[in-house]
Scaffold this active site. Structure first.
Site, PDB file in Angstrom:
ATOM      1  N   TYR A 112      29.373  35.943  34.333  1.00  0.00           N
ATOM      2  CA  TYR A 112      30.597  35.827  35.135  1.00  0.00           C
ATOM      3  C   TYR A 112      30.574  36.778  36.326  1.00  0.00           C
ATOM      4  CZ  TYR A 112      35.368  35.602  36.613  1.00  0.00           C
ATOM      5  OH  TYR A 112      36.484  35.423  37.388  1.00  0.00           O
ATOM      6  N   TRP A 114      31.893  37.115  40.877  1.00  0.00           N
ATOM      7  CA  TRP A 114      32.156  36.460  42.159  1.00  0.00           C
ATOM      8  C   TRP A 114      30.938  36.367  43.058  1.00  0.00           C
ATOM      9  CZ3 TRP A 114      36.765  35.629  45.564  1.00  0.00           C
ATOM     10  CH2 TRP A 114      37.867  35.175  44.809  1.00  0.00           C
TER      11      TRP A 114
HETATM   12  N1  LIG Z   1      41.667  45.821  34.429  1.00  0.00           N
HETATM   13  C1  LIG Z   1      41.423  44.681  35.071  1.00  0.00           C
HETATM   14  N2  LIG Z   1      40.191  44.162  35.062  1.00  0.00           N
HETATM   15  C2  LIG Z   1      39.925  43.025  35.716  1.00  0.00           C
HETATM   16  C3  LIG Z   1      40.951  42.339  36.402  1.00  0.00           C
HETATM   17  C4  LIG Z   1      42.254  42.889  36.391  1.00  0.00           C
HETATM   18  O1  LIG Z   1      43.212  42.327  36.956  1.00  0.00           O
HETATM   19  N3  LIG Z   1      42.448  44.079  35.735  1.00  0.00           N
HETATM   20  N4  LIG Z   1      40.661  41.181  37.064  1.00  0.00           N
HETATM   21  C5  LIG Z   1      39.524  40.400  36.582  1.00  0.00           C
HETATM   22  C6  LIG Z   1      39.167  39.351  37.519  1.00  0.00           C
HETATM   23  S1  LIG Z   1      40.404  38.233  37.854  1.00  0.00           S
HETATM   24  C7  LIG Z   1      37.935  39.201  38.049  1.00  0.00           C
HETATM   25  S2  LIG Z   1      37.605  37.821  39.005  1.00  0.00           S
HETATM   26  C8  LIG Z   1      36.845  40.160  37.764  1.00  0.00           C
HETATM   27  C9  LIG Z   1      35.923  40.426  38.954  1.00  0.00           C
HETATM   28  O2  LIG Z   1      34.737  40.947  38.495  1.00  0.00           O
HETATM   29  P1  LIG Z   1      33.331  40.614  39.177  1.00  0.00           P
HETATM   30  O3  LIG Z   1      33.361  39.268  39.772  1.00  0.00           O
HETATM   31  O4  LIG Z   1      32.263  40.932  38.213  1.00  0.00           O
HETATM   32  O5  LIG Z   1      33.338  41.684  40.339  1.00  0.00           O
HETATM   33  P2  LIG Z   1      32.459  41.780  41.633  1.00  0.00           P
HETATM   34  O6  LIG Z   1      32.513  43.211  42.058  1.00  0.00           O
HETATM   35  O7  LIG Z   1      32.882  40.766  42.623  1.00  0.00           O
HETATM   36  O8  LIG Z   1      30.993  41.466  41.098  1.00  0.00           O
HETATM   37  C10 LIG Z   1      30.078  40.695  41.795  1.00  0.00           C
HETATM   38  C11 LIG Z   1      28.717  41.383  41.748  1.00  0.00           C
HETATM   39  O9  LIG Z   1      27.762  40.496  42.313  1.00  0.00           O
HETATM   40  C12 LIG Z   1      26.900  41.233  43.177  1.00  0.00           C
HETATM   41  N5  LIG Z   1      26.353  40.286  44.163  1.00  0.00           N
HETATM   42  C13 LIG Z   1      26.854  39.926  45.356  1.00  0.00           C
HETATM   43  N6  LIG Z   1      26.068  39.012  45.943  1.00  0.00           N
HETATM   44  C14 LIG Z   1      25.042  38.784  45.108  1.00  0.00           C
HETATM   45  C15 LIG Z   1      23.912  37.939  45.162  1.00  0.00           C
HETATM   46  O10 LIG Z   1      23.698  37.182  46.106  1.00  0.00           O
HETATM   47  N7  LIG Z   1      23.059  37.961  44.093  1.00  0.00           N
HETATM   48  C16 LIG Z   1      23.256  38.772  43.031  1.00  0.00           C
HETATM   49  N8  LIG Z   1      22.362  38.740  42.031  1.00  0.00           N
HETATM   50  N9  LIG Z   1      24.333  39.586  42.955  1.00  0.00           N
HETATM   51  C17 LIG Z   1      25.207  39.588  43.980  1.00  0.00           C
HETATM   52  C18 LIG Z   1      27.796  42.295  43.773  1.00  0.00           C
HETATM   53  O11 LIG Z   1      27.041  43.373  44.265  1.00  0.00           O
HETATM   54  C19 LIG Z   1      28.682  42.651  42.567  1.00  0.00           C
HETATM   55  O12 LIG Z   1      28.126  43.701  41.819  1.00  0.00           O
HETATM   56  O13 LIG Z   1      37.421  41.392  37.333  1.00  0.00           O
HETATM   57  C20 LIG Z   1      38.295  41.228  36.222  1.00  0.00           C
HETATM   58  N10 LIG Z   1      38.668  42.530  35.706  1.00  0.00           N
HETATM   59  N1  LIG Z   2      41.957  42.308  48.342  1.00  0.00           N
HETATM   60  C1  LIG Z   2      41.628  41.649  47.234  1.00  0.00           C
HETATM   61  N2  LIG Z   2      42.207  40.447  46.957  1.00  0.00           N
HETATM   62  C2  LIG Z   2      41.885  39.790  45.820  1.00  0.00           C
HETATM   63  C3  LIG Z   2      40.921  40.281  44.912  1.00  0.00           C
HETATM   64  C4  LIG Z   2      40.330  41.549  45.215  1.00  0.00           C
HETATM   65  O1  LIG Z   2      39.510  42.082  44.456  1.00  0.00           O
HETATM   66  N3  LIG Z   2      40.716  42.196  46.367  1.00  0.00           N
HETATM   67  N4  LIG Z   2      40.583  39.560  43.801  1.00  0.00           N
HETATM   68  C5  LIG Z   2      40.902  38.125  43.760  1.00  0.00           C
HETATM   69  C6  LIG Z   2      40.903  37.612  42.390  1.00  0.00           C
HETATM   70  S1  LIG Z   2      39.408  37.419  41.619  1.00  0.00           S
HETATM   71  C7  LIG Z   2      42.026  37.246  41.711  1.00  0.00           C
HETATM   72  S2  LIG Z   2      41.899  36.599  40.150  1.00  0.00           S
HETATM   73  C8  LIG Z   2      43.341  37.387  42.316  1.00  0.00           C
HETATM   74  C9  LIG Z   2      44.373  37.946  41.316  1.00  0.00           C
HETATM   75  O2  LIG Z   2      45.639  37.702  41.758  1.00  0.00           O
HETATM   76  P1  LIG Z   2      46.896  38.279  40.937  1.00  0.00           P
HETATM   77  O3  LIG Z   2      46.688  38.073  39.504  1.00  0.00           O
HETATM   78  O4  LIG Z   2      48.117  37.735  41.558  1.00  0.00           O
HETATM   79  O5  LIG Z   2      46.773  39.801  41.365  1.00  0.00           O
HETATM   80  P2  LIG Z   2      46.864  41.242  40.709  1.00  0.00           P
HETATM   81  O6  LIG Z   2      46.556  42.124  41.865  1.00  0.00           O
HETATM   82  O7  LIG Z   2      46.027  41.389  39.496  1.00  0.00           O
HETATM   83  O8  LIG Z   2      48.346  41.388  40.237  1.00  0.00           O
HETATM   84  C10 LIG Z   2      49.439  41.228  41.109  1.00  0.00           C
HETATM   85  C11 LIG Z   2      50.584  42.079  40.655  1.00  0.00           C
HETATM   86  O9  LIG Z   2      51.113  41.615  39.426  1.00  0.00           O
HETATM   87  C12 LIG Z   2      51.942  42.663  38.930  1.00  0.00           C
HETATM   88  N5  LIG Z   2      52.040  42.539  37.483  1.00  0.00           N
HETATM   89  C13 LIG Z   2      51.189  43.020  36.538  1.00  0.00           C
HETATM   90  N6  LIG Z   2      51.649  42.719  35.308  1.00  0.00           N
HETATM   91  C14 LIG Z   2      52.799  42.040  35.482  1.00  0.00           C
HETATM   92  C15 LIG Z   2      53.760  41.466  34.581  1.00  0.00           C
HETATM   93  O10 LIG Z   2      53.637  41.497  33.370  1.00  0.00           O
HETATM   94  N7  LIG Z   2      54.831  40.845  35.154  1.00  0.00           N
HETATM   95  C16 LIG Z   2      55.016  40.772  36.503  1.00  0.00           C
HETATM   96  N8  LIG Z   2      56.083  40.142  36.946  1.00  0.00           N
HETATM   97  N9  LIG Z   2      54.150  41.329  37.359  1.00  0.00           N
HETATM   98  C17 LIG Z   2      53.053  41.935  36.856  1.00  0.00           C
HETATM   99  C18 LIG Z   2      51.309  43.956  39.368  1.00  0.00           C
HETATM  100  O11 LIG Z   2      52.295  44.817  39.930  1.00  0.00           O
HETATM  101  C19 LIG Z   2      50.257  43.516  40.364  1.00  0.00           C
HETATM  102  O12 LIG Z   2      50.245  44.286  41.535  1.00  0.00           O
HETATM  103  O13 LIG Z   2      43.282  38.254  43.450  1.00  0.00           O
HETATM  104  C20 LIG Z   2      42.272  37.845  44.367  1.00  0.00           C
HETATM  105  N10 LIG Z   2      42.487  38.596  45.596  1.00  0.00           N
HETATM  106 MO   LIG Z   3      39.685  36.843  39.480  1.00  0.00          MO
END
Ligand SMILES: Nc1nc2c(c(=O)[nH]1)N[C@H]1C(S)=C(S)[C@@H](COP(=O)(O)OP(=O)(O)OC[C@H]3O[C@@H](n4cnc5c(=O)[nH]c(N)nc54)[C@H](O)[C@@H]3O)O[C@H]1N2
Ligand SMILES: Nc1nc2c(c(=O)[nH]1)N[C@H]1C(S)=C(S)[C@@H](COP(=O)(O)OP(=O)(O)OC[C@H]3O[C@@H](n4cnc5c(=O)[nH]c(N)nc54)[C@H](O)[C@@H]3O)O[C@H]1N2
Ligand SMILES: [Mo]
Length: 747
Positions: A112, A114
């Site tokens: 998993y 991005w």
């Molecule tokens: N506590 C907490 N944890 C969370 C979340 C949260 O809300 N709270 N959100 C979750 C969510 S929604 C997500 S999507 C995840 C995100 O978690 P990840 O998607 O694992 O985060 P990224 O840092 O985007 O990791 C992508 C990696 O791919 C590498 N990469 C980039 N380009 C390439 C390439 O071309 N080839 C290879 N081999 N590698 C490459 C980058 O250097 C990076 O290390 O985190 C989750 N974790």
């Molecule tokens: N700049 C930037 N943008 C991103 C990403 C990034 O890494 N950087 N990651 C992308 C990815 S992979 C994803 S999945 C999306 C995630 O998109 P979201 O899930 O919408 O984003 P989060 O930033 O995890 O959370 C948004 C807010 O939800 C609130 N929240 C947390 N728990 C609760 C709850 O129980 N109830 C309510 N009402 N609010 C709560 C928190 O205050 C938090 O700031 O964002 C995307 N956009």
């Molecule tokens: Mo995500």
């Protein structure tokens, strides 16, 4: 440096397009893309990141693994750096040994993450195609983003959740025209809509909110942080984890005051009669009144009543952030939001009903004509075993053990080899100390990475991957209007190779070279995929240049803007519930689901309920009195480009937001270094004291690389050292990252 080769070209990324200036073989500067009304600042760090000392310079093999197949010392930092051929030989022999001894079902390739934008070099597509070519792998279902919603929502609205998001929800234009009251659970955050999978070229969310404000739309942000919605929105502070209780109370007011649209419920829904007794307290003696909800949610009962009346009296759109389902029992607010919208009777009306994830990524809320993608075929996976993506540590820790998932009982596979490309589990997974323990179980871990991330540092074999700036590709997202040629801007850094070349080298050694490459070089693949895309676009009446023309032009804007979005599913269902039924068993919105009821899960029964998480403000203890939310970082994408960002003065440790009263009680001032801890671990962070977060809640964004194992406090501030690693429920098995209690003390 020779200035004569200075060049400026455009490329794209998950955070949008930008200009890149190269000189002397290096990226020296980035600049905003002129077509973008609100460009992201993320690219500014790119020159430093791409040439950073933390790039993986050459293939690396962990010495203790090579000498004695050691599994316990992962993270020890002691690597040998053999030449490419030798490293590929060693990896291929190991993959071959595992697949022959244990079968391909012992290989985890869920991988998993991005990765980067760019269609051909998409790392997940590459690793999956490679593993399929050599006999298959255990895959993963869903995403960390919306895994729980992807499981629950098809039961309720019948539609694949991603189709619902991208193709059937109202656009911002429709909302601007019709919505009178916008009720945003978890806000709509322009910070998040900076990014979108594969790119978002015109950042428009902030602009839409200006339109909403100008029109006089009531915009209410419900949640723990004022900053989750643009300035000028009303903030209704609400305790994290309690949204289902608030929604139930709103429903109770509507039912008690005769505001429910019983006609809509009768024609378009099923099971209200089985939900209503719970709502009114006939089944459990607890009517879900505003007075009941007030202490749970922290929202005044009078405000709940007033909000319910306003929602019933106006065209109301309920929006729900994805964060609400990245928590324990995340199924409940998601299901309940649809029930509440059904009771309002506005589902399928323009600007009314319910929508998910507006603002979560740029692209949701855009009008577009769907256009076939540009995707590397992954081949067929001969292994059918799939785990819910966020259950990776459970899987590694419990081989052969049964678990429940969305009505099925399955056994965790016995994984011996992990292959990861394009993700950083030691950034993204919950309870990283537990993941570290789980990570000692497989015999071998292979990671392709451009940088020495926390995950690369814990791998046995690390292959240096190029970044998108070092290879040619096509940039295209179905949610975007643009098409990019992404030129190779610089030569590969160090000995880095494209994932394609790495996997081709492995496939070759494993007797699957031809199956993986089909005899094509990267450039031939790009031409092949592009030709297929261009044919599809032409058939759809959209003009797309030839690849040669695109190369010359660098980028084009496609005529993918829809005149008026058809909104096929919910609009048509509203107009004709018999003729255009939903894909649920009843053909209607399922307020009670016999299917889910039949699963017999006490953590997700047959209709939405209030189920307090194990960790939430209502369960705060003296050891862990504060609720931690861990949102996405505003200044970056997840953990990407972290190495260079961390060099910026004052950037690390990561900043934690804490309310004034909580800070005062602990003698904490803005700028102080603090220790954030609970029974699972501790991290260092820098405090920022604010009135814009609910008292009792702290917010520490994701994104910092967790430091080496063995430290009793992560110096960088990754919140996942603290989060709880448990599924949302037996139904969704999504991540519960947002359900975490901690304590904070001044260092
Ligand atoms: N506590 C907490 N944890 C969370 C979340 C949260 O809300 N709270 N959100 C979750 C969510 S929604 C997500 S999507 C995840 C995100 O978690 P990840 O998607 O694992 O985060 P990224 O840092 O985007 O990791 C992508 C990696 O791919 C590498 N990469 C980039 N380009 C390439 C390439 O071309 N080839 C290879 N081999 N590698 C490459 C980058 O250097 C990076 O290390 O985190 C989750 N974790
Ligand atoms: N700049 C930037 N943008 C991103 C990403 C990034 O890494 N950087 N990651 C992308 C990815 S992979 C994803 S999945 C999306 C995630 O998109 P979201 O899930 O919408 O984003 P989060 O930033 O995890 O959370 C948004 C807010 O939800 C609130 N929240 C947390 N728990 C609760 C709850 O129980 N109830 C309510 N009402 N609010 C709560 C928190 O205050 C938090 O700031 O964002 C995307 N956009
Ligand atoms: Mo995500």
């Amino acid at each position: 440096m020779d200035g004569s080769d200075r060049q400026t070209r455009v490329t794209t990324s998950h955070w949008g397009a930008f200009e890149v200036v190269t000189e002397g073989g290096r990226i020296v500067e980035t600049r905003p893309f002129a077509q973008d009304p609100s460009p992201s600042a993320i690219p500014a760090i790119l020159p430093a990141a791409v040439h950073h000392e933390s790039r993986v310079a050459r293939p690396a093999i962990r010495r203790a693994w090579l000498d004695s197949r050691d599994r316990k010392g992962r993270g020890d930092g002691d690597y040998v750096t053999p030449p490419w051929d030798e490293a590929l030989d060693i990896a291929a022999q190991e993959i071959d040994r595992i697949r022959k001894t244990h079968g391909n079902g012992a290989i985890y390739g869920g991988s998993y993450g991005w990765a980067s934008a760019g269609r051909f070099h998409h790392a997940q597509s590459q690793v999956h195609r490679f593993l399929n070519s050599i006999g298959g792998y255990v895959a993963s279902f869903g995403s960390y983003s919306t895994g729980c919603a992807q499981s629950i929502m098809p039961h309720v609205l019948g539609e694949n959740f991603l189709t619902l998001l991208y193709e059937t929800q109202d656009s911002f234009a429709t909302i601007a025209e019709h919505t009178e009251t916008l009720v945003m659970f978890g806000g709509i955050n322009p910070k998040n809509s900076q990014v979108s999978m594969g790119g978002i070229t015109e950042h428009a969310t902030a602009g839409w909110f200006d339109r909403f404000a100008a029109k006089g739309m009531t915009r209410i942000n419900i949640g723990p942080q004022r900053g989750d919605a643009p300035e000028g929105c009303e903030w209704l502070p609400c305790r994290p984890g309690s949204d289902a209780a608030l929604m139930l109370a709103l429903a109770h007011v509507m039912e008690e005051e005769g505001l429910t649209d019983n006609g809509f419920l009768a024609t378009h829904t099923t099971g209200f009669d089985r939900f209503r007794p719970y709502l009114m307290g006939e089944t459990d003696g607890t009517p879900k009144t505003p007075d009941w909800a007030a202490p749970l949610t922290g929202v005044d009962a009078g405000r709940i009543r007033a909000l319910a009346r306003r929602m019933a009296a106006t065209r109301t759109l309920i929006t729900v952030a994805w964060s609400l389902q990245r928590q324990e029992h995340g199924e409940q607010p998601y299901w309940m939001s649809a029930v509440l919208a059904a009771m309002l009777g506005q589902i399928g009306l323009p600007g009314g009903g319910v929508g998910y994830g507006y603002g979560a990524i740029g692209g949701i809320g855009k009008d577009f004509r769907p256009l076939g993608g540009l995707t590397l075929p992954q081949g067929r996976n001969a292994v059918t075993d799939v785990i819910p993506v966020a259950r990776v540590a459970d899987m590694l820790l419990n081989p052969g053990q049964p678990y429940d998932f969305n009505g099925q009982r399955r056994d965790y596979p016995d994984i011996r080899l992990v292959c990861w490309a394009g993700g950083n589990p030691f950034h993204h997974h919950q309870d990283l100390n537990r993941l570290h323990e789980a990570w000692t179980r497989p015999e071998t871990i292979i990671v392709n990475e451009p940088w020495w991330t926390a995950t690369a540092q814990r791998a046995d074999i690390v292959f240096p991957a190029t970044t998108p700036y070092e290879r040619e590709d096509i940039g295209r997202s179905p949610l975007d209007d643009y098409l990019f040629h992404m030129p190779a801007l610089i030569s590969p850094v160090g000995q880095a190779r494209d994932d394609y070349a790495i996997f081709a080298g492995l496939a070759e050694r494993l007797g699957a070279g031809e199956r993986f490459t089909e005899g094509r070089e990267a450039a031939a693949w790009i031409a092949h995929l592009y030709a297929g895309f261009r044919d599809g676009a032409t058939a759809a009446g959209i003009e797309v240049p030839t690849l040669e023309e695109l190369r010359a032009r660098n980028w084009v804007r496609l005529e993918t803007q829809a005149e008026e979005q058809p909104k096929p599913v919910l609009r048509r269902f509203r107009a004709d519930p018999e003729g255009a039924p939903l894909k649920t068993p009843s053909g209607r919105i399922e307020i009670f689901s016999d299917t889910i009821d039949g699963f017999g899960y006490d953590d997700c029964p047959g209709h939405p309920v209030w189920l307090p998480p194990v960790e939430w403000p209502g369960a705060a203890t003296t050891e862990a009195p504060l609720h931690l939310v861990s949102p996405q970082p505003g200044d970056k994408l997840h953990s990407q480009l972290e190495a260079a960002l961390a060099d910026v003065e004052g950037a690390r440790p990561e900043t934690i937001l804490i309310h004034e009263t909580d800070a005062a009680a602990r003698g904490i001032a803005t700028g102080d270094l603090v220790r954030v801890f609970n029974s699972r671990g501790a991290v260092r962070a820098r405090a920022r004291v604010t009135a814009d977060i609910l008292a009792g809640v702290v917010a520490l964004p994701t994104g910092a690389w967790v430091g080496p194992p063995g430290s009793n406090m992560d110096q960088n501030g990754n919140p996942n050292v603290l989060t709880r690693d448990v599924g949302t429920s037996r139904l969704g098995q999504g991540t519960s990252a947002h359900s975490t209690l901690v304590e904070v003390e001044r260092l």
